[in-house]
Write an enzyme that holds these catalytic residues in place. Structure first.
Site, PDB file in Angstrom:
ATOM      1  N   GLY A   1       3.663 -52.580  -3.326  1.00 22.67           N
ATOM      2  CA  GLY A   1       2.780 -51.775  -2.490  1.00 22.67           C
ATOM      3  C   GLY A   1       1.575 -51.311  -3.294  1.00 22.67           C
ATOM      4  O   GLY A   1       1.694 -50.936  -4.461  1.00 22.67           O
TER       5      GLY A   1
ATOM      6  N   GLY B   1      -0.834 -49.207  -1.666  1.00 20.42           N
ATOM      7  CA  GLY B   1      -1.469 -48.099  -0.949  1.00 20.42           C
ATOM      8  C   GLY B   1      -1.761 -46.996  -1.951  1.00 20.42           C
ATOM      9  O   GLY B   1      -1.692 -47.214  -3.165  1.00 20.42           O
TER      10      GLY B   1
ATOM     11  N   ALA C   1      -0.003 -44.570  -2.937  1.00 15.30           N
ATOM     12  CA  ALA C   1       1.106 -44.323  -3.846  1.00 15.30           C
ATOM     13  C   ALA C   1       1.262 -45.469  -4.846  1.00 15.30           C
ATOM     14  O   ALA C   1       1.337 -45.248  -6.060  1.00 15.30           O
ATOM     15  CB  ALA C   1       2.392 -44.125  -3.055  1.00 15.30           C
TER      16      ALA C   1
ATOM     17  N   HIS D   1       1.501 -38.524  17.136  1.00 11.78           N
ATOM     18  CA  HIS D   1       0.208 -37.850  17.079  1.00 11.78           C
ATOM     19  C   HIS D   1      -0.353 -37.708  18.480  1.00 11.78           C
ATOM     20  O   HIS D   1      -0.386 -38.668  19.237  1.00 11.78           O
ATOM     21  CB  HIS D   1      -0.740 -38.681  16.202  1.00 11.78           C
ATOM     22  CG  HIS D   1      -1.927 -37.930  15.740  1.00 11.78           C
ATOM     23  ND1 HIS D   1      -2.914 -37.539  16.592  1.00 11.78           N
ATOM     24  CD2 HIS D   1      -2.291 -37.489  14.514  1.00 11.78           C
ATOM     25  CE1 HIS D   1      -3.848 -36.887  15.901  1.00 11.78           C
ATOM     26  NE2 HIS D   1      -3.480 -36.842  14.642  1.00 11.78           N
TER      27      HIS D   1
ATOM     28  N   SER E   1      -9.522 -38.492  15.719  1.00 10.43           N
ATOM     29  CA  SER E   1      -9.220 -37.390  14.816  1.00 10.43           C
ATOM     30  C   SER E   1      -8.832 -36.129  15.566  1.00 10.43           C
ATOM     31  O   SER E   1      -9.386 -35.777  16.605  1.00 10.43           O
ATOM     32  CB  SER E   1     -10.414 -37.088  13.927  1.00 10.43           C
ATOM     33  OG  SER E   1     -10.156 -35.895  13.230  1.00 10.43           O
TER      34      SER E   1
ATOM     35  N   ARG F   1       0.862 -30.718  16.261  1.00  8.81           N
ATOM     36  CA  ARG F   1       0.926 -32.077  16.804  1.00  8.81           C
ATOM     37  C   ARG F   1       2.114 -32.290  17.741  1.00  8.81           C
ATOM     38  O   ARG F   1       1.961 -32.838  18.840  1.00  8.81           O
ATOM     39  CB  ARG F   1       1.038 -33.081  15.657  1.00  8.81           C
ATOM     40  CG  ARG F   1      -0.228 -33.200  14.864  1.00  8.81           C
ATOM     41  CD  ARG F   1      -0.076 -34.165  13.714  1.00  8.81           C
ATOM     42  NE  ARG F   1      -1.356 -34.253  13.008  1.00  8.81           N
ATOM     43  CZ  ARG F   1      -1.552 -34.996  11.924  1.00  8.81           C
ATOM     44  NH1 ARG F   1      -0.581 -35.714  11.415  1.00  8.81           N
ATOM     45  NH2 ARG F   1      -2.739 -35.028  11.358  1.00  8.81           N
TER      46      ARG F   1
ATOM     47  N   HIS G   1       2.764 -42.192  14.657  1.00 15.83           N
ATOM     48  CA  HIS G   1       1.707 -42.107  13.667  1.00 15.83           C
ATOM     49  C   HIS G   1       2.227 -42.134  12.236  1.00 15.83           C
ATOM     50  O   HIS G   1       1.660 -42.777  11.361  1.00 15.83           O
ATOM     51  CB  HIS G   1       0.936 -40.806  13.908  1.00 15.83           C
ATOM     52  CG  HIS G   1      -0.150 -40.546  12.938  1.00 15.83           C
ATOM     53  ND1 HIS G   1      -1.183 -41.427  12.748  1.00 15.83           N
ATOM     54  CD2 HIS G   1      -0.386 -39.509  12.094  1.00 15.83           C
ATOM     55  CE1 HIS G   1      -2.007 -40.936  11.820  1.00 15.83           C
ATOM     56  NE2 HIS G   1      -1.530 -39.785  11.400  1.00 15.83           N
TER      57      HIS G   1
ATOM     58  N   ARG H   1       5.082 -33.594   9.368  1.00 21.73           N
ATOM     59  CA  ARG H   1       4.087 -33.554   8.304  1.00 21.73           C
ATOM     60  C   ARG H   1       2.833 -32.850   8.788  1.00 21.73           C
ATOM     61  O   ARG H   1       2.389 -33.071   9.912  1.00 21.73           O
ATOM     62  CB  ARG H   1       3.732 -34.966   7.844  1.00 21.73           C
ATOM     63  CG  ARG H   1       2.611 -34.996   6.837  1.00 21.73           C
ATOM     64  CD  ARG H   1       2.315 -36.396   6.362  1.00 21.73           C
ATOM     65  NE  ARG H   1       1.694 -37.228   7.369  1.00 21.73           N
ATOM     66  CZ  ARG H   1       0.391 -37.228   7.656  1.00 21.73           C
ATOM     67  NH1 ARG H   1      -0.430 -36.415   7.029  1.00 21.73           N
ATOM     68  NH2 ARG H   1      -0.089 -38.032   8.576  1.00 21.73           N
TER      69      ARG H   1
ATOM     70  N   LEU I   1      -1.884 -38.136   2.185  1.00 20.47           N
ATOM     71  CA  LEU I   1      -2.718 -38.677   1.102  1.00 20.47           C
ATOM     72  C   LEU I   1      -2.393 -37.929  -0.184  1.00 20.47           C
ATOM     73  O   LEU I   1      -2.248 -38.504  -1.261  1.00 20.47           O
ATOM     74  CB  LEU I   1      -4.200 -38.529   1.450  1.00 20.47           C
ATOM     75  CG  LEU I   1      -4.640 -39.199   2.755  1.00 20.47           C
ATOM     76  CD1 LEU I   1      -6.148 -39.053   2.938  1.00 20.47           C
ATOM     77  CD2 LEU I   1      -4.277 -40.673   2.751  1.00 20.47           C
TER      78      LEU I   1
HETATM   79  C1  FAD Z   1      -4.843 -43.805  11.422  1.00 19.75           C
HETATM   80  C2  FAD Z   1      -4.217 -42.967  10.350  1.00 19.75           C
HETATM   81  C3  FAD Z   1      -4.885 -41.865   9.854  1.00 19.75           C
HETATM   82  C4  FAD Z   1      -4.322 -41.090   8.853  1.00 19.75           C
HETATM   83  N1  FAD Z   1      -5.015 -40.013   8.399  1.00 19.75           N
HETATM   84  C5  FAD Z   1      -4.490 -39.266   7.415  1.00 19.75           C
HETATM   85  C6  FAD Z   1      -5.213 -38.177   6.885  1.00 19.75           C
HETATM   86  O1  FAD Z   1      -6.327 -37.884   7.322  1.00 19.75           O
HETATM   87  N2  FAD Z   1      -4.675 -37.452   5.891  1.00 19.75           N
HETATM   88  C7  FAD Z   1      -3.453 -37.763   5.386  1.00 19.75           C
HETATM   89  O2  FAD Z   1      -3.033 -37.099   4.465  1.00 19.75           O
HETATM   90  N3  FAD Z   1      -2.753 -38.802   5.862  1.00 19.75           N
HETATM   91  C8  FAD Z   1      -3.221 -39.563   6.868  1.00 19.75           C
HETATM   92  N4  FAD Z   1      -2.496 -40.615   7.352  1.00 19.75           N
HETATM   93  C9  FAD Z   1      -1.224 -40.978   6.726  1.00 19.75           C
HETATM   94  C10 FAD Z   1      -1.453 -41.750   5.427  1.00 19.75           C
HETATM   95  O3  FAD Z   1      -2.538 -42.600   5.567  1.00 19.75           O
HETATM   96  C11 FAD Z   1      -0.272 -42.599   5.004  1.00 19.75           C
HETATM   97  O4  FAD Z   1       0.883 -41.894   5.117  1.00 19.75           O
HETATM   98  C12 FAD Z   1      -0.400 -43.025   3.559  1.00 19.75           C
HETATM   99  O5  FAD Z   1      -1.635 -43.634   3.345  1.00 19.75           O
HETATM  100  C13 FAD Z   1       0.699 -43.948   3.135  1.00 19.75           C
HETATM  101  O6  FAD Z   1       0.402 -44.455   1.841  1.00 19.75           O
HETATM  102  P1  FAD Z   1       1.433 -45.327   1.040  1.00 19.75           P
HETATM  103  O7  FAD Z   1       0.814 -45.613  -0.262  1.00 19.75           O
HETATM  104  O8  FAD Z   1       2.749 -44.680   1.028  1.00 19.75           O
HETATM  105  O9  FAD Z   1       1.635 -46.677   1.841  1.00 19.75           O
HETATM  106  P2  FAD Z   1       0.626 -47.715   2.492  1.00 19.75           P
HETATM  107  O10 FAD Z   1      -0.771 -47.345   2.324  1.00 19.75           O
HETATM  108  O11 FAD Z   1       1.145 -47.967   3.855  1.00 19.75           O
HETATM  109  O12 FAD Z   1       0.817 -49.007   1.618  1.00 19.75           O
HETATM  110  C14 FAD Z   1       1.899 -49.852   1.742  1.00 19.75           C
HETATM  111  C15 FAD Z   1       1.737 -50.955   0.747  1.00 19.75           C
HETATM  112  O13 FAD Z   1       2.949 -51.659   0.631  1.00 19.75           O
HETATM  113  C16 FAD Z   1       2.742 -53.031   0.777  1.00 19.75           C
HETATM  114  N5  FAD Z   1       3.952 -53.564   1.384  1.00 19.75           N
HETATM  115  C17 FAD Z   1       4.587 -53.148   2.488  1.00 19.75           C
HETATM  116  N6  FAD Z   1       5.695 -53.881   2.694  1.00 19.75           N
HETATM  117  C18 FAD Z   1       5.760 -54.772   1.700  1.00 19.75           C
HETATM  118  C19 FAD Z   1       6.657 -55.812   1.359  1.00 19.75           C
HETATM  119  N7  FAD Z   1       7.727 -56.058   2.090  1.00 19.75           N
HETATM  120  N8  FAD Z   1       6.377 -56.547   0.261  1.00 19.75           N
HETATM  121  C20 FAD Z   1       5.282 -56.294  -0.490  1.00 19.75           C
HETATM  122  N9  FAD Z   1       4.421 -55.327  -0.224  1.00 19.75           N
HETATM  123  C21 FAD Z   1       4.652 -54.581   0.861  1.00 19.75           C
HETATM  124  C22 FAD Z   1       1.533 -53.166   1.622  1.00 19.75           C
HETATM  125  O14 FAD Z   1       0.924 -54.396   1.351  1.00 19.75           O
HETATM  126  C23 FAD Z   1       0.695 -51.991   1.117  1.00 19.75           C
HETATM  127  O15 FAD Z   1       0.014 -52.382  -0.027  1.00 19.75           O
HETATM  128  C24 FAD Z   1      -3.051 -41.404   8.355  1.00 19.75           C
HETATM  129  C25 FAD Z   1      -2.374 -42.502   8.862  1.00 19.75           C
HETATM  130  C26 FAD Z   1      -2.935 -43.264   9.869  1.00 19.75           C
HETATM  131  C27 FAD Z   1      -2.153 -44.390  10.417  1.00 19.75           C
END
Ligand code: FAD
Ligand code: FES
Lengths: 637, 213, 249
Positions: A40, A42, A44, A266, A284, A330, A401, A435, A441
């Site tokens: 991943g 993202g 994190a 949401h 938003s 929410r 969401h 949440r 984030l």
């Molecule tokens: C529209 C929207 C708006 C949001 N706005 C906000 C906000 O304003 N403030 C806030 O705090 N939060 C917000 N959130 C929530 C927040 O964006 C997410 O919870 C957060 O970004 C998750 O980050 P992450 O690093 O855990 O995972 P993700 O960003 O989901 O990353 C997952 C990663 O894992 C990889 N992956 C997944 N499965 C596999 C697999 N099987 N094999 C290999 N790789 C894999 C993907 O390729 C990706 O790179 C929002 C969410 C959405 C949907």
């Protein structure tokens, strides 16, 4: 097995400091001998991989997309919280901690949340140093706003693209380590299994999505930062590729899955337009600051909104919650929208929408001011719906969401499998049953930049781990099993596409385990899911080749996992005999239709253990102890 | 590699070369245009301008050599760019529409460039490398432009030059980085004015000589 | 007014065995509220049920921010609407009976993987050459220690808004990546945090871009016209300045 969260002893504020002092360190010269697998990219995953690379570990970073920069985190709009108290409005680490615990309806762990609040400030400092173009006020300081009903202004933002900017910062840091040679990127790879050697997580098996080849990767520890499982519901605000596969397969290898029923819905999303809708778009939450939510008083009233006189409109949130009005949390807003639509008062073609009306705000403060505040949101709305929100009220409806549940982790963010860590939305750790806005984030970056780099060192320094090698039988067995699985999917040769099953699964979950849950519904839903899974096994059609770029195959694999996981989600919802946060069981509510917690019996984390195919999963409970906050009931009347 | 060679062989370095040489030609074109405008005032005025010019002697030769070198750089770099750019997209689009960024001038730069090169060769052989021992340059001009073919070729060539500079003018500022959102509109307008001046100023000379004198 | 339309699609199909060519498909009863990608989903579902391979195309967020989607539709990168990614292009902008041609991004630096899917890892390689501020985690000064004027932050943001979709390369008559590179170099060189490395970064990223087979910029401005985020070619001018500073000073 008893769940030990390994929370350091002592007073709350000093726990993290003491932990870091007590934590064993890895000799700098030895770090490069350790290989860490990060799945991943993202917020994190990218931040963890970058920081571990900086420390000198040998990191392998995996993602599904063609570039780490495209992870789902990129879509986050609103902002990121930090207890900076720049606004001098009474914020503090303790207040952020308290708000998060309370917002989560007292179903999260004090120690973890406090650490999150402490670290929140370092995150902002680091992100600014990375050159993230946060919004600024005229004095040149960071701009902040109040978000999601918080009473202090602690949310930092970069226009409506905060997630994008933060992720690009983490991605830059990651690419810097790639250039240095400490991180190797493996994009377009999907993790399909976790490999354990002597009970410890020692590697993964991935499918190269371009060639279709299966690859084994060995390491000394594995971090899953694979995001949330909101797409189990098919329609959600998550990216299309978001999935449960990685965490689900880790679960099947022995990692416990915590609180799967905690899914956040949401309230302000653009409603479904039809059968072939593929995802939902978030509008938003900030719009509720100036918008008024209403439906026609008369069920089935299909008149144009402009033709419905004031006296025939029901501003139901203002009516029911006079003190919070349109700004209720929410879950409350979502639940009420659904209730109104269930009464036949929904608007639009499908009847599954309510109005979010900014006409009054435009009238009283002028179009220019509203435009400067929400212009880009209005544009987005118009692009998608073809309707001009300056002229007619927007239509909105709740959508799945975020998922608070995830792999169970201890204070180290380690799962029940030694050496397997989970970060970001993939773990369950900080948000309890609900949440707060702008805190995902914060949590993703906290886990990745500041927590895992320490805790993983502690694990590596205190475990005796041999060389990382993918030659053992554990790897070849896992490869063989996956290969069989894939061949089986291709061979079913039925008549329906995987996506059609996914769509049906989503509908079942939404109807039977959605915003307001009923025991009967959930039990029925469970049967429907089981039937659907059986049908999938007999009738799915996956064209194309195993050894090729094959999106139909990728999707079918993910849908198969969603079908299995959905059962656990509903099982968990059924077993939690209370309402809390986003989980509302209608049998447990106050006379005012508020969630009724049962702190006596359910103040725990529900962690599920896999016990084999077609066997009931085993429930383990981690009791939640609250020493620093008093449990209260929310009220928004 | 030497830093200078590395710089000018980079993509932005090549832009730099095109921009600097292009800027010199624009300067040259301006002076050339001002000089040639004397033709509109008749033979005597024109010949006196020519005499003044030739009085500069070795300076003229130096400028000519400079222009030759600049032309070599402009043409070689341009040719390089042309082929590199072709190479960068091995398979063309079956359907391609432009989004409104391109202009006729910009889209035809390499082609107009090669046409201009051919024209310059013709132009120099017509008016520069000629024996002036028995006639004035004005006689040479009027002899050539008594032919409709020449009038046609020269008029067309000037239009091509105008299109080339219509893009080249503002583009050179952009390439040099001497551009921001304050000056961008001004540069675009100046480029257009310059192109139109070239087209009008030079463009009517052949017909003027043919029909009016 | 009917809410659905029928279209004829001419789609580029290419895979390991097939060097590429157009196939024709009928997209029937397409709701005008669908996005372009949802329309492709419908066609793909029919193909899957018929046991044929669906059209491969990249996508993820479907909100115009991840930069994963993108094809040349009727000769235009991301289709004919301004500042719109393919996932945000809605079918109400097409008419019943239209013929729609769909091709992948075409550039030497973006080899086709399959059908409409191309390999854009060259963009990552450019970032890897220096598209970041070299700061390690931990030890950053307080976020407000260095004031940054609003205008400066906004200018940097406008450049940083790039989603890395590659439409600029696809739209450029020369398949040049200058807008992408210019955006990143600008974003970081505008902000004080990025200044210390500005020269080194500009040099490293530009020379890297050159090695990867992108074309040269000839200021055609097609990139700006097609950029879904409206990034300005003035970012390219700024990059040029930074590059000259790096080269000559
Ligand atoms: C529209 C929207 C708006 C949001 N706005 C906000 C906000 O304003 N403030 C806030 O705090 N939060 C917000 N959130 C929530 C927040 O964006 C997410 O919870 C957060 O970004 C998750 O980050 P992450 O690093 O855990 O995972 P993700 O960003 O989901 O990353 C997952 C990663 O894992 C990889 N992956 C997944 N499965 C596999 C697999 N099987 N094999 C290999 N790789 C894999 C993907 O390729 C990706 O790179 C929002 C969410 C959405 C949907
Ligand atoms: S799918 Fe993310 S930008 Fe289109």
């Amino acid at each position: 097995m008893t769940l030990d969260a390994k929370i350091p002893a002592g007073d709350l504020a000093g726990k993290w400091d003491r932990y870091r002092f007590d934590c064993k360190l890895v000799n700098p010269a030895n770090k490069k001998k350790f290989t860490i697998i990060v799945v991943g990219t993202g917020l994190a995953g990218a931040s963890a991989a970058a920081s571990l690379g900086e420390l000198g570990y040998n990191v392998k970073s995996f993602c599904i997309q063609d570039s780490p920069r495209r992870a789902h985190s990129i879509a986050a709009q609103g902002g990121i919280n930090a207890a900076k108290n720049y606004a001098n409005d009474g914020d503090s680490i303790f207040r952020l901690f308290y708000d998060t615990i309370k917002g989560g309806d007292f179903r999260s762990r004090e120690a973890n949340v406090y650490r999150l609040a402490q670290i929140s400030n370092n995150i902002i400092d680091h992100c600014v140093a990375q050159g993230i173009p946060f919004a600024r006020d005229y004095g040149g300081g960071l701009a902040y706003r109040s978000f999601g009903g918080a009473q202090v202004s602690r949310t930092f933002y970069a226009k409506g693209q905060t997630g994008q900017q933060l992720l690009l910062g983490a991605y830059g840091a990651l690419m810097r380590q790639v250039a240095k040679g400490s991180v190797t990127l493996y994009p377009r790879r999907e993790m399909l299994d976790l490999v354990l050697v002597d009970g410890k997580a020692r590697g993964i098996v991935v499918r190269n999505l371009v060639t279709g080849e299966l690859e084994s990767h060995a390491g000394h520890a594995v971090i899953l930062a694979t995001g949330g499982y909101g797409n189990t519901y098919f329609l959600s605000t998550n990216a299309m590729g978001s999935n449960v596969t990685a965490t689900w397969r880790a679960y099947k290898k022995g990692a416990f899955f915590a609180n799967p029923c905690f899914t956040q819905i949401h309230p302000t999303c653009i409603p479904v337009h039809g059968e072939h809708q593929s995802k939902l778009t978030l509008m938003s939450e900030s719009l509720r600051n100036d918008g008024r939510v209403w439906v026609p008083k008369q069920p089935g009233d299909k008149r144009n909104p402009a033709d419905i006189p004031e006296s025939e409109r029901d501003y139901y949130l203002e009516r029911k919650y006079p003190s919070f009005g349109n700004l209720v949390p929410r879950d409350v807003a979502s639940r009420n929208a659904k209730e109104e639509c269930d009464r036949g008062k929904g608007v639009g073609q499908t009847g599954l929408a309510v109005y979010l009306d900014l006409a009054d705000a435009i009238k009283s403060r002028g179009k220019a001011e509203i435009e400067s505040k929400y212009g880009n949101l209005f544009e987005m709305y118009e692009k998608i719906t073809g309707e001009n929100p300056y002229e007619a009220p927007m239509k909105i409806y709740p959508a799945v969401h975020y998922t608070m549940g995830g792999l169970w982790v201890d204070y180290n963010l380690m799962t029940t499998i030694p050496g397997l860590f989970a970060a970001g939305e993939a773990n369950f750790s900080d948000h309890g049953a609900n949440r707060l806005g702008a805190s995902a984030l914060m949590q993703g970056l906290c886990d990745g930049y500041f927590v895992i780099p320490y805790t993983i060192g502690g694990y590596l320094a205190s475990s005796s781990l041999g060389e990382a090698s993918a030659n053992g039988p554990e790897f070849s067995d896992a490869m063989a099993a996956i290969s069989d699985n894939i061949k089986h999917l291709l061979a079913i040769n039925g008549k329906q596409s995987a996506i059609s099953f996914h769509r049906r699964l989503g509908k079942i979950l939404w109807d039977h385990c959605g915003i307001a849950r009923r025991d009967d519904d959930m039990k029925k839903g469970l049967c429907l899911i089981q039937n659907l899974r059986a049908e999938f096994g007999n009738d799915v059609r996956v064209p194309g080749d195993e050894a090729d770029f094959n999106q139909a195959l990728e999707n079918a694999g993910r849908v198969a996992d969603f079908l299995e996981f959905a059962e656990l989600l509903v099982t968990d919802a059924l077993s939690r005999r209370e309402s809390c946060g986003c989980h509302l069981n209608v049998d447990f509510q106050t006379p005012e239709h508020e969630a009724l917690r049962d702190d006596e019996n359910f103040s725990h984390v529900a962690a599920w253990e896999y016990s084999g195919r077609d066997k009931e999963p085993v429930l383990h409970k981690e009791p939640l102890v609250f020493e620093n906050v008093a449990l209260t009931r929310r009220s928004y009347k | 590699m030497n830093w200078f060679i590395e710089t000018i062989s980079s993509s932005i370095g090549k832009k730099l070369l095109m921009a600097i040489t292009g800027a010199s030609f624009i300067l040259f074109l301006m002076i050339h245009l001002i000089g040639n405008l004397t033709l509109y005032f008749g033979k005597a005025v024109f010949l006196s301008y020519v005499a003044h010019l030739h009085a500069l002697g070795p300076l003229i030769v130096a400028v000519e050599i400079m222009l030759l070198i600049l032309a070599c750089i402009h043409v070689t770099t341009g040719t390089f760019l042309f082929f590199q750019n072709l190479y960068a997209r091995p398979r063309r689009y079956a359907v391609k529409r432009w989004a409104g960024g391109r202009t006729i001038g910009s889209a035809t730069m390499p082609y107009s460039g090669f046409i201009i090169l051919a024209f310059i060769v013709l132009h120099l052989s017509n008016f520069h490398f000629v024996d002036l021992s028995e006639r004035t340059i004005f006689d040479v001009i009027s002899t050539h432009f008594s032919s409709m073919l020449y009038v046609f070729i020269y008029t067309c060539a000037v239009v091509v030059v105008a299109f080339h500079v219509s893009h080249g003018f503002w583009s050179l500022f952009q390439s040099l980085g001497a551009n921001n959102n304050k000056y961008m509109p001004l540069l675009r307008v100046l480029g257009l004015i310059f192109a139109v001046s070239v087209a009008i100023g030079f463009g009517f000379i052949p017909s003027y000589v043919r029909f009016m004198i | 007014m009917s809410r659905t339309i029928n279209l004829t699609l001419k789609v580029w199909r290419q895979n390991k065995a097939n060097p590429g060519g157009f196939e024709t498909y009928e997209a029937r009863s397409i709701s005008k509220d669908m996005s372009f990608l949802e329309m492709l989903d419908v066609v793909n579902e029919e193909l899957i049920v018929a046991g044929k391979e669906p059209i491969a195309f990249d996508h993820d967020c479907r909100e115009g921010i991840c930069g994963m989607c993108g094809s040349v539709v009727n000769g235009r990168a991301h289709g004919h609407m301004e500042k719109t990614t393919l996932c945000q292009l809605h079918m109400r902008h097409f008419s019943d009976g239209d013929t729609v041609s769909i091709e992948p991004w075409r550039a030497r630096a973006f080899p086709v993987i399959k059908d409409l899917v191309v390999d854009r890892s060259t963009l990552d390689e450019i970032i890897r050459a220096g598209g970041y501020v070299s700061v390690n985690t931990g030890g950053a000064p307080d976020a407000n220690a260095m004031p940054i004027p609003t205008e400066m932050a906004e200018k940097a943001f406008n450049a940083a808004a790039c989603i890395g979709c590659g439409a600029c390369v696809a739209a450029c008559p020369n398949a040049s990546a200058m807008l992408f590179v210019g955006a990143k170099i600008s974003h970081l060189s505008i902000l004080p945090q990025g200044r210390p490395e500005a020269a080194k970064r500009a040099w490293a990223m530009v020379t890297k871009m050159d090695k990867l087979g992108f074309g040269n910029c000839s200021n055609e401005t097609e990139c700006e016209a097609e950029c879904p985020k409206g990034i300005s070619i003035l970012e390219i001018a700024r990059m040029n300045r930074e590059f000259f500073k790096a080269a000559f000073f």
